[in-house]
Design an enzyme around this catalytic site. Structure first.
Site, PDB file in Angstrom:
ATOM      1  CG  HIS A   1      -1.984   1.039   1.208  1.00 33.22           C
ATOM      2  ND1 HIS A   1      -3.314   0.778   1.476  1.00 33.22           N
ATOM      3  CD2 HIS A   1      -1.927   2.373   0.942  1.00 33.22           C
ATOM      4  CE1 HIS A   1      -4.013   1.896   1.391  1.00 33.22           C
ATOM      5  NE2 HIS A   1      -3.190   2.891   1.073  1.00 33.22           N
TER       6      HIS A   1
ATOM      7  CG  ASP B   1      -0.280  10.910  -5.311  1.00 29.31           C
ATOM      8  OD1 ASP B   1      -0.239   9.859  -4.634  1.00 29.31           O
ATOM      9  OD2 ASP B   1      -1.351  11.516  -5.531  1.00 29.31           O
TER      10      ASP B   1
ATOM     11  N   GLY C   1      -9.718   8.275  -1.452  1.00 29.76           N
ATOM     12  CA  GLY C   1     -10.384   9.572  -1.311  1.00 29.76           C
ATOM     13  C   GLY C   1     -11.177   9.683  -0.029  1.00 29.76           C
TER      14      GLY C   1
ATOM     15  CD  GLU D   1      -6.988   6.546   5.423  1.00 31.88           C
ATOM     16  OE1 GLU D   1      -7.622   6.417   4.369  1.00 31.88           O
ATOM     17  OE2 GLU D   1      -5.866   7.097   5.481  1.00 31.88           O
TER      18      GLU D   1
HETATM   19 ZN    ZN Z   1      -3.818   4.904   1.039  1.00 26.58          ZN
END
Ligand code: ZN
Length: 332
Positions: free
Chosen positions: A14, A18, A171, A201
Site C-alpha cells: 500500500h 504521489d 479519497g 480509515e
Molecule cells: Zn492509502
C-alpha cells in the site's frame, strides 16, 4: 532457541505513487521537465513535500500532494517516477511492491488515463524489484465517468503479474461512504478485476463491513474496526487482509492514541494484518522505518514481523510462482 535472523526484507502493498515523491525524486522530475520548483533549498522543499513527525492536521497532510501531482502530468515523468520510487524502495530492503496511483489525477495537462497507465507500466518494467500496479478510483461527486474509465482500463490491462493487477477506491471516505459504490464494484466483480478498498480509515467499522460484503480482497487501513467485535469477527472469518499504515494513521488522525494502536492485538487475534507505508515521502518514513516503529511502540517480535510479511505475500495480487519466490527470499 532464539532466532538471530533479523528481518531486513520487506513487502509494501500500500504505497501511493504521489505520496512517494521525496525531495531527491522531485528534483529529478522537475529537471526532466524543466519545471522550476518553488524552492531550490532542500530544507524548504522538504517542508512543502512532507509533514513533520508532529503533524496534527489532515489539511497539512493533504496539501503535500499538490507539488508531487503537478510533477506527474507527463508520460516521461510518470515513467521515471515509478522507476525512481521502486528503486528507492529497493534500497530500503523492499523485495516486492505494489504501487498505486489514480490515472484520473494525471490528466491535468490533457494526458489520457490510458497513456498514464502505459507510462507507469514502462517505469515498472525498469524497476530493480518485482512489483505491480494498482489503479485507484476516487471517491467523489462528479467523477463516475472517470472511475468507470479506470475500471475499463484495469480490465483491459489486467495481468497476473508484472503490470496492472487490481483497482482501489481512495479519497474522502467520511464524505462519500463505501455503500455508494455498490454498483461500481459489482461491475468490477463481473469483470473479474480484483480490488482493495480504503475502508475504516476516516470512515467507521460499517464501511469495512460494506467493503467486505462487496467482495474486497483487501482493505486499506481498516484500523477503525478496533472496539467493534462484530466487524472484527467478520474481518477474521472473511479472511480479508488489512493493509495497515501506522505513521499515516497517526498523522491523519485515523487513530488518535497510538499507544492503543491495534495492529498487534489484531495479529494476535488471527486477523491478517500487513504493514505498509501509504505515503512514505509525505510521512518522512520508509517501510523498514514502519517496522521499527511498530517494534518500538508495540514490542513486535521477529516472529510476529515474519508472520506479517508472510501475510503480505499471501495478500499480494500476484502469481503463486512469485509468492513462492518471495517466501524463499524472506527466509534466507
Ligand atoms: Zn492509502
Amino acid at each position: 532457541m532464539k532466532k538471530e535472523n533479523n528481518i531486513n526484507h520487506y513487502i509494501d502493498l500500500h504505497a501511493h505513487l504521489d505520496g512517494c515523491i521525496t525531495v531527491g525524486i522531485a528534483k529529478k522530475l522537475a529537471a526532466l521537465q524543466k519545471i522550476t520548483l518553488p524552492s531550490a533549498a532542500d530544507e524548504e522543499l522538504l517542508s512543502i513535500l512532507s509533514v513533520p513527525d508532529t503533524c496534527e492536521d489532515l489539511n497539512d497532510f493533504l496539501k503535500c500532494f499538490d507539488l508531487p501531482l503537478s510533477l506527474l502530468q507527463t508520460e516521461e515523468s510518470l515513467e521515471e517516477a515509478v522507476y525512481l520510487v521502486l528503486s528507492e524502495m529497493e534500497r530500503d530492503g523492499v523485495i516486492y511492491a505494489e504501487l498505486r496511483f489514480a490515472p484520473q489525477l494525471h490528466t491535468q495537462k490533457g494526458m489520457p488515463q490510458e497513456t498514464a497507465i502505459q507510462a507507469a507500466l514502462r517505469g515498472l518494467k525498469k524497476s530493480p524489484i518485482p512489483g505491480n500496479l494498482i489503479l485507484c478510483c476516487m471517491r467523489g461527486e462528479s467523477n463516475q465517468k472517470e472511475n468507470m474509465e479506470t475500471l475499463e482500463l484495469a480490465r483491459k490491462y489486467l495481468i497476473e503479474d508484472g503490470g496492472v493487477v487490481a483497482i482501489d477506491l481512495a479519497g474522502a471516505e467520511a464524505i462519500f461512504p463505501t455503500e455508494n459504490y455498490e454498483e461500481f464494484f459489482a461491475k468490477a466483480r463481473e469483470y473479474k478485476v480484483p480490488f482493495t478498498i480504503h475502508a475504516g480509515e476516516a470512515g467507521d467499522a460499517e464501511d469495512v463491513k460494506t467493503a467486505i460484503q462487496m467482495g474486497a480482497a483487501r482493505l486499506g487501513h481498516g484500523v477503525r474496526i478496533a472496539g467493534n467485535e462484530e466487524v472484527i469477527r467478520l474481518v477474521k472469518d472473511s479472511g480479508v487482509f488489512l493493509e495497515m499504515c501506522p505513521t499515516s494513521n497517526r498523522q491523519t488522525k485515523a487513530v488518535t492514541d497510538m499507544s492503543g494502536y491495534p495492529l498487534k492485538d489484531f495479529l494476535e487475534r488471527g486477523l491478517k494484518v500487513t504493514i505498509n507505508t501509504d505515503d512514505p515521502a509525505i510521512e518522512r518514513t520508509t517501510l523498514s522505518g514502519e517496522f521499527r516503529y511498530m517494534q518500538t511502540l508495540l514490542g513486535l517480535t521477529e516472529d510476529q514481523k515474519q508472520q506479517i510479511l508472510f501475510n503480505s505475500i499471501d495478500a499480494a495480487f500476484t502469481t503463486d510462482k512469485r509468492k513462492k519466490e518471495l517466501h524463499q527470499q524472506l527466509l534466507f
